[in-house]
Design a protein around this motif. Structure first.
Motif, PDB file in Angstrom:
ATOM      1  N   MET A   1       2.568  -4.866   5.186  1.00  0.00           N
ATOM      2  CA  MET A   1       1.364  -5.558   4.313  1.00  0.00           C
ATOM      3  C   MET A   1       1.408  -4.762   3.306  1.00  0.00           C
ATOM      4  N   LYS A   2       0.968  -5.154   2.113  1.00  0.00           N
ATOM      5  CA  LYS A   2       0.470  -4.246   0.931  1.00  0.00           C
ATOM      6  C   LYS A   2      -0.512  -3.747   1.111  1.00  0.00           C
ATOM      7  N   THR A   3      -0.118  -2.848   0.239  1.00  0.00           N
ATOM      8  CA  THR A   3      -1.496  -1.431   0.205  1.00  0.00           C
ATOM      9  C   THR A   3      -2.788  -2.518  -0.096  1.00  0.00           C
ATOM     10  N   CYS A   4      -2.521  -2.949  -1.290  1.00  0.00           N
ATOM     11  CA  CYS A   4      -4.239  -4.369  -1.344  1.00  0.00           C
ATOM     12  C   CYS A   4      -5.004  -4.416  -0.535  1.00  0.00           C
ATOM     13  N   GLU A   5      -4.593  -5.527   0.547  1.00  0.00           N
ATOM     14  CA  GLU A   5      -4.828  -6.050   1.146  1.00  0.00           C
ATOM     15  C   GLU A   5      -5.406  -5.180   2.488  1.00  0.00           C
ATOM     16  N   ILE A   6      -5.357  -3.578   2.698  1.00  0.00           N
ATOM     17  CA  ILE A   6      -5.711  -2.935   3.892  1.00  0.00           C
ATOM     18  C   ILE A   6      -7.166  -2.717   4.230  1.00  0.00           C
ATOM     19  N   PRO A   7      -7.843  -2.841   4.984  1.00  0.00           N
ATOM     20  CA  PRO A   7      -9.402  -2.899   4.959  1.00  0.00           C
ATOM     21  C   PRO A   7      -9.281  -1.631   5.100  1.00  0.00           C
ATOM     22  N   ILE A   8      -9.441  -0.619   3.976  1.00  0.00           N
ATOM     23  CA  ILE A   8     -10.091   1.347   4.456  1.00  0.00           C
ATOM     24  C   ILE A   8     -10.459   0.946   3.360  1.00  0.00           C
ATOM     25  N   PRO A   9     -11.374   2.217   2.883  1.00  0.00           N
ATOM     26  CA  PRO A   9     -12.214   2.648   2.263  1.00  0.00           C
ATOM     27  C   PRO A   9     -11.761   1.856   0.807  1.00  0.00           C
ATOM     28  N   ALA A  10     -12.188   1.999  -0.248  1.00  0.00           N
ATOM     29  CA  ALA A  10     -12.049   1.313  -1.948  1.00  0.00           C
ATOM     30  C   ALA A  10     -10.787   3.037  -1.946  1.00  0.00           C
ATOM     31  N   ASP A  11     -11.454   3.869  -2.224  1.00  0.00           N
ATOM     32  CA  ASP A  11     -10.629   5.575  -2.689  1.00  0.00           C
ATOM     33  C   ASP A  11      -9.756   5.969  -2.133  1.00  0.00           C
ATOM     34  N   LEU A  12      -9.436   5.859  -0.876  1.00  0.00           N
ATOM     35  CA  LEU A  12      -8.167   6.235  -0.766  1.00  0.00           C
ATOM     36  C   LEU A  12      -7.103   5.423  -0.878  1.00  0.00           C
ATOM     37  N   LYS A  13      -7.717   3.494  -1.080  1.00  0.00           N
ATOM     38  CA  LYS A  13      -6.372   3.047  -1.789  1.00  0.00           C
ATOM     39  C   LYS A  13      -5.483   2.979  -2.550  1.00  0.00           C
ATOM     40  N   GLU A  14      -7.442   3.569  -3.485  1.00  0.00           N
ATOM     41  CA  GLU A  14      -6.419   4.044  -5.087  1.00  0.00           C
ATOM     42  C   GLU A  14      -5.933   4.825  -5.057  1.00  0.00           C
ATOM     43  N   LYS A  15      -6.428   6.465  -4.094  1.00  0.00           N
ATOM     44  CA  LYS A  15      -5.164   6.905  -4.185  1.00  0.00           C
ATOM     45  C   LYS A  15      -3.745   7.094  -3.374  1.00  0.00           C
ATOM     46  N   TYR A  16      -3.569   5.940  -2.678  1.00  0.00           N
ATOM     47  CA  TYR A  16      -2.126   6.131  -2.070  1.00  0.00           C
ATOM     48  C   TYR A  16      -1.907   4.283  -3.347  1.00  0.00           C
ATOM     49  N   ILE A  17      -2.363   4.071  -3.913  1.00  0.00           N
ATOM     50  CA  ILE A  17      -1.752   3.268  -5.201  1.00  0.00           C
ATOM     51  C   ILE A  17      -1.292   4.003  -6.525  1.00  0.00           C
ATOM     52  N   SER A  18      -2.031   4.208  -7.023  1.00  0.00           N
ATOM     53  CA  SER A  18      -1.408   6.055  -7.656  1.00  0.00           C
ATOM     54  C   SER A  18       0.069   6.501  -7.322  1.00  0.00           C
ATOM     55  N   SER A  19      -0.520   7.254  -5.807  1.00  0.00           N
ATOM     56  CA  SER A  19       0.636   7.801  -5.507  1.00  0.00           C
ATOM     57  C   SER A  19       1.666   7.373  -5.271  1.00  0.00           C
ATOM     58  N   GLY A  20       1.701   5.550  -5.351  1.00  0.00           N
ATOM     59  CA  GLY A  20       3.173   4.791  -5.310  1.00  0.00           C
ATOM     60  C   GLY A  20       3.438   4.082  -4.131  1.00  0.00           C
ATOM     61  N   ILE A  21       2.553   4.776  -3.120  1.00  0.00           N
ATOM     62  CA  ILE A  21       2.215   3.883  -1.872  1.00  0.00           C
ATOM     63  C   ILE A  21       1.942   2.269  -1.749  1.00  0.00           C
TER      64      ILE A  21
END
Length: 719
Positions: A1-21
Motif C-alpha cells: 500500500m502506497k503512503t499517498c493512498e492512505i486515508p490519514i491526515p494530509a500533514d502526517l502523510k506529507e511528513k512520512y513521504i518527506s522522510s522516505g516512507i
C-alpha cells in the motif's frame, strides 16, 4: 500500500513521504485493511522492528483529526520518553505522564496524545482525572505484559477500567511475543493481526566450534581469541561494519565482557573520546570509571545499575555507530529501541532464588533476537546462541529458535495483587456492592481465560475481608464504600497492606525517629529491598546495637522472618547513609550497588515517605512536620541542618554543604554575606541566581512546593 493512498491526515502523510516512507510494510497495510482507521479494535502481534509505532501513530492522528484524544500506555519510564520524542513535532500536542501518583494532572488533558506508564494511568483513574473520559483511542504497547507478575495485574485492571469508563473507545494492543494471541484478542474484542514479516531478514543460528550453524547451512567465524567465542562473534560483525548486542545473565558478566571487548576492539574513532569524557567527568564510582574506559575503546555495558546520564551516553554513542558493542542484561531487550547487526544471546541460564540456574523463557529469547537488524542500515540481522558442545546445537534450535513464545496468562487472581485493586475499584466508584464488584471482575482477562471465577471470587473475598478489617472499606447492608482512610490510600497509590503497617507503627510510637520510619517503610510490600548476604550481618548487627532505641520493629522471633528483617534493615541503612550525605561512590562500595540502584531506591522511598506524611496528617498529626521535612531530606540527600538552604532553587546537597561549611547556614545568612562572598564559594553564575531569588519580594520559595522540587536532582552530581 502506497503512503499517498492512505486515508490519514494530509500533514502526517506529507511528513512520512518527506522522510522516505513511501510504502507501508505488509503488517501496517493489513491493519488498515482490517478497519483500524474505522475504529476497529486490533491486537497486533508482529516481530520487533515491523513498524508497530507507525501503526499506532496513524490511528492516533486519525482520531485527533476527528476531535478525539489518545492515550498511549508503555511499561517503562524510559520507553515513555522515547515514544514522547517520536510523537513530538508532527503537528499535534503530546504530553507525558510518569511522575507523582497522587496528582490528577488535569493540564495533560490539553494534549492530543498522552504517553504514560500503566501505573500512572491507574493513578489518574483513582484520582479522577477529568480528561480520561475524553479518550477515544487506547494504545497498549507491550500488551503481553499482562502476564507479568509485577506489572501485569495493574495493566489488566487499567485496560478493564478504561473499557468500562469509555465503552465506545477503540483499543489497539501491540506486541511481538504472544503464544496465545487469539485468547488475548478475544478479551480485547479485537481483530487479530499477526505476521512473521520483518523489514530486515533475521537469521537465527547457534555458534559452536568456530562456526555459526543455521538451518540453511554454516558460516565460519575467524578465531581471533582462543578462549572467548563471544569476542570472536563480536569482532566478526565489527569487521563487516556492523554492531553487536551481547546479552548476558548478570551485571557482573556484562561489565566483564565489556572490558574484554574494549581490549579486543581498540577503536580509533576520535568521537569516542568525547563520550568517554562525558562519563568520566562525573564519575564517582569505580563502575563509572570502568564504563568510561570501555567506551573510549568502542565497547560499553548497560544495566539498571548505571545512572540515567551514563545510560543516555551509551545509548547515544551506540545509535550513532561509534560504540560498536554493548553487553547487557535482558532489561535492554524489553525496553529501548537499540537494534544491532548481530545479537549474541550468550547466557540462556539465569539464577533464580531457591531454584538455582534456570533456562530463560522463550519469549525473552525472541525479545532479544528481535533486536537483530537495523532497518535501512543492515542487509540482514543475526541472532546467535552459543552452544557448549556439538550436542547442544540441536537442543538450542528446538528449545529457542524454533519454539513458540509462551502463552500469556492473567496474574490478577494472585491475592497480593488484589488488595490494592479491589480497594481502587470501590474507592473510584467502579463498584458499590459485592455483586457489582463481582461483575466488574468478570471483565478481567482472568475470567475470560477461565470462563469461571471461583478462584477469583475467593481471592476477592479475602482481599475485601482485609480491607474491611483495616477500616479502609465499609459494608452497610449490600452497599460497599471506601472510608476516608481507604480513599486516601487509593489516591496515594500504595498497597493497603503498606498503609496498614505504616499507620500501626506510627500509632505505637511515643517519639518520632527517622530510622524507625525508614525501617517500617523498608518492611512494606511496596519497597524494593536489597539482598542481605552473610557478609552483611556483622554491620547490620552493629547498627542494631548502636540504634536500638530508634528502631520501631523488634528482632523477629520467627526464624522465617529473619531474612526479610535483615533485608529491610540493610535497605534502610543505605537510605540513611544517603541522607547522611555519603557520596555515591561510598554507598556503591559499601552496599555493592550502582548509582542507578540508589536512584531507584530513593525514588521508591520518597513516594512512601510522601504517603507516610499524608497518613500521619490524618492519624498522628504530631509526627507530620518531621516526616515532611525528612521527605525533603531524602529528595536532596541531606541532613536536616541543610533544610533552610535547599529552599533556594539550584542549591542541592553539594552546594548547600559548601555554604553551610562556610558558616552560611540560612538564606538570611547568605543574604547578609553578600554576593561576592557567595561567588567565592559557588561561582559567579550560581551566586547571581541566588541573589535574584533573595531580592524577590515574595521571599524564598516553599521547599515543599512541586515547582521548587521539580528539576532538582536526588543525586550529588546536581550541585
Amino acid at each position: 500500500m502506497k503512503t499517498c493512498e492512505i486515508p490519514i491526515p494530509a500533514d502526517l502523510k506529507e511528513k512520512y513521504i518527506s522522510s522516505g516512507i513511501t510504502e507501508l510494510y505488509p503488517p501496517q497495510a493489513d491493519c488498515i485493511s482490517r478497519g483500524m482507521l474505522q475504529g476497529k479494535n486490533l491486537l497486533v502481534a508482529i516481530p520487533t522492528a515491523s513498524g508497530k509505532t507507525l501503526i499506532a501513530e496513524m490511528a492516533m492522528h486519525t482520531h485527533i483529526a476527528q476531535k478525539g484524544k489518545c492515550l498511549y500506555i508503555v511499561p517503562l519510564k524510559a520507553l515513555a520518553s522515547e515514544k514522547f520524542d517520536e510523537f513530538t513535532n508532527k503537528g499535534v500536542r503530546v504530553g507525558i505522564a510518569t511522575g507523582d501518583f497522587d496528582r490528577r494532572d488535569d493540564l495533560l488533558g490539553k494534549n492530543d496524545i498522552i504517553v504514560a506508564t500503566s501505573e500512572k494511568v491507574d493513578s489518574l483513574l483513582r484520582n479522577s482525572a477529568r480528561w480520561i473520559q475524553d479518550i477515544t483511542l487506547l494504545v497498549v504497547d507491550e500488551v503481553h505484559l499482562v502476564d507479568s507478575e509485577n506489572r501485569g495485574p495493574t495493566l489488566e485492571m487499567v485496560i478493564a477500567k478504561m473499557c468500562y469508563r469509555n465503552p465506545g473507545m477503540q483499543v489497539i494492543g501491540l506486541s511481538a511475543t504472544i503464544g496465545n494471541p487469539k485468547t488475548l484478542a478475544g478479551w480485547l474484542e479485537a481483530e487479530l493481526v499477526t505476521s512473521t514479516w520483518r523489514p530486515v531478514d533475521l537469521r537465527q543460528g547457534v555458534f559452536c566450534n568456530d562456526r555459526i550453524h543455521f538451518r540453511e547451512g554454516e558460516r565460519r567465524v575467524k578465531a581471533v581469541s582462543k578462549n572467548y567465542d563471544d569476542i570472536n562473534l563480536c569482532l566478526d560483525t565489527i569487521a563487516e561494519g556492523g554492531q553487536c548486542l551481547v546479552f548476558v545473565s548478570s551485571r557482573r558478566n556484562a561489565e566483564a565482557f565489556a572490558k574484554r571487548a574494549a581490549g579486543a576492539i581498540k577503536s580509533g574513532e576520535p568521537e569516542l573520546k568525547s563520550y568517554a569524557e562525558r562519563i568520566s567527568g562525573g564519575a564517582e564510582t569505580e563502575m563509572a570509571k570502568t564504563l568510561a574506559l570501555c567506551v573510549g575503546q568502542g565497547a560499553a555495558f548497560h544495566h539498571a545499575g548505571l545512572s540515567r546520564a551514563e545510560r543516555a551516553v551509551v545509548e547515544e554513542g551506540f545509535r550513532k555507530g561509534y560504540i560498536k558493542c554493548i553487553s547487557s542484561t535482558p532489561t535492554l531487550a524489553a525496553g529501548l529501541n537499540l537494534p544491532a547487526r548481530r545479537v549474541i544471546i550468550r547466557d540462556y541460564l539465569r539464577f533464580s532464588a531457591g531454584e538455582g540456574m534456570q533456562p530463560i523463557p522463550v519469549s525473552e529469547y525472541h525479545q532479544m533476537a528481535g533486536r537483530a537488524g537495523r532497518p535501512r542500515l543492515d542487509p540482514y540481522g543475526e541472532a546467535v546462541l552459543i552452544a557448549k558442545d556439538e550436542r547442544q546445537v540441536e537442543e538450542l534450535f528446538e528449545c529457542y529458535i524454533e519454539a513458540p513464545a509462551e502463552e500469556v496468562h492473567s496474574k490478577i487472581a494472585e491475592p497480593s495483587a488484589l488488595y490494592t485493586h479491589v480497594l481502587s475499584i470501590i474507592a473510584s466508584g467502579f463498584a458499590g456492592t459485592r455483586g457489582e464488584l463481582a461483575s466488574f471482575m468478570n471483565r478481567s482477562f482472568y475470567v475470560h481465560e477461565h470462563r469461571q471465577g471461583r478462584l477469583m471470587q475467593r481471592a476477592v473475598d479475602a482481599a475485601l475481608k482485609f480491607l474491611i478489617d483495616a477500616e479502609m472499606v465499609l459494608e452497610l447492608g449490600e452497599h460497599l464504600g471506601s472510608t476516608e482512610f481507604g480513599s486516601l490510600v487509593s489516591r496515594l497509590y500504595i498497597d493497603p497492606r503498606s498503609a496498614a503497617m505504616i499507620i500501626r507503627a506510627l500509632r505505637e510510637q511515643e517519639n518520632y525517629a527517622d530510622l524507625g520510619l525508614l525501617q517500617t517503610i523498608c518492611s512494606t510490600p511496596d519497597m524494593p529491598k536489597l539482598y542481605a548476604r552473610n557478609a552483611d550481618q556483622p554491620a547490620i548487627d552493629r547498627m542494631i546495637e548502636a540504634h536500638e532505641t530508634e528502631l520501631w520493629s523488634p528482632y523477629p522471633s520467627d526464624e522465617e522472618e529473619i531474612e526479610e528483617y535483615y533485608r529491610a534493615l540493610k535497605t534502610a541503612m543505605l537510605l540513611s547513609d544517603w541522607t547522611d550525605e555519603l557520596t555515591d561512590a561510598k554507598i556503591c562500595e559499601r552496599y555493592s550497588v550502582g548509582p542507578g540502584d540508589i536512584y531507584g531506591m530513593v525514588e521508591s522511598v520518597n513516594w512512601l515517605l510522601h504517603a507516610s506524611a499524608e497518613l500521619s496528617r490524618m492519624f498522628v498529626p504530631a509526627f507530620h512536620p518531621a516526616i515532611r521535612d525528612y521527605e525533603i531530606c531524602m529528595k536532596n540527600g541531606i541532613r536536616r541542618e541543610l533544610l533552610p538552604l535547599v529552599k533556594l532553587r539550584g542549591i542541592g546537597r553539594v552546594r548547600a554543604r559548601r555554604l553551610f561549611n562556610n558558616s552560611l547556614t540560612t538564606p538570611d545568612a547568605v543574604r547578609a554575606a553578600g554576593i561576592e562572598a557567595v561567588t567565592k564559594i559557588l561561582g559567579r553564575g550560581i551566586a547571581e541566581q541566588i541573589f535574584t531569588q533573595l531580592q524577590n519580594a515574595k521571599g524564598v520559595p516553599d521547599p515543599t512546593s512541586q515547582d521548587n522540587m521539580a528539576g532538582q536532582s536526588t543525586f550529588s552530581q546536581f550541585r
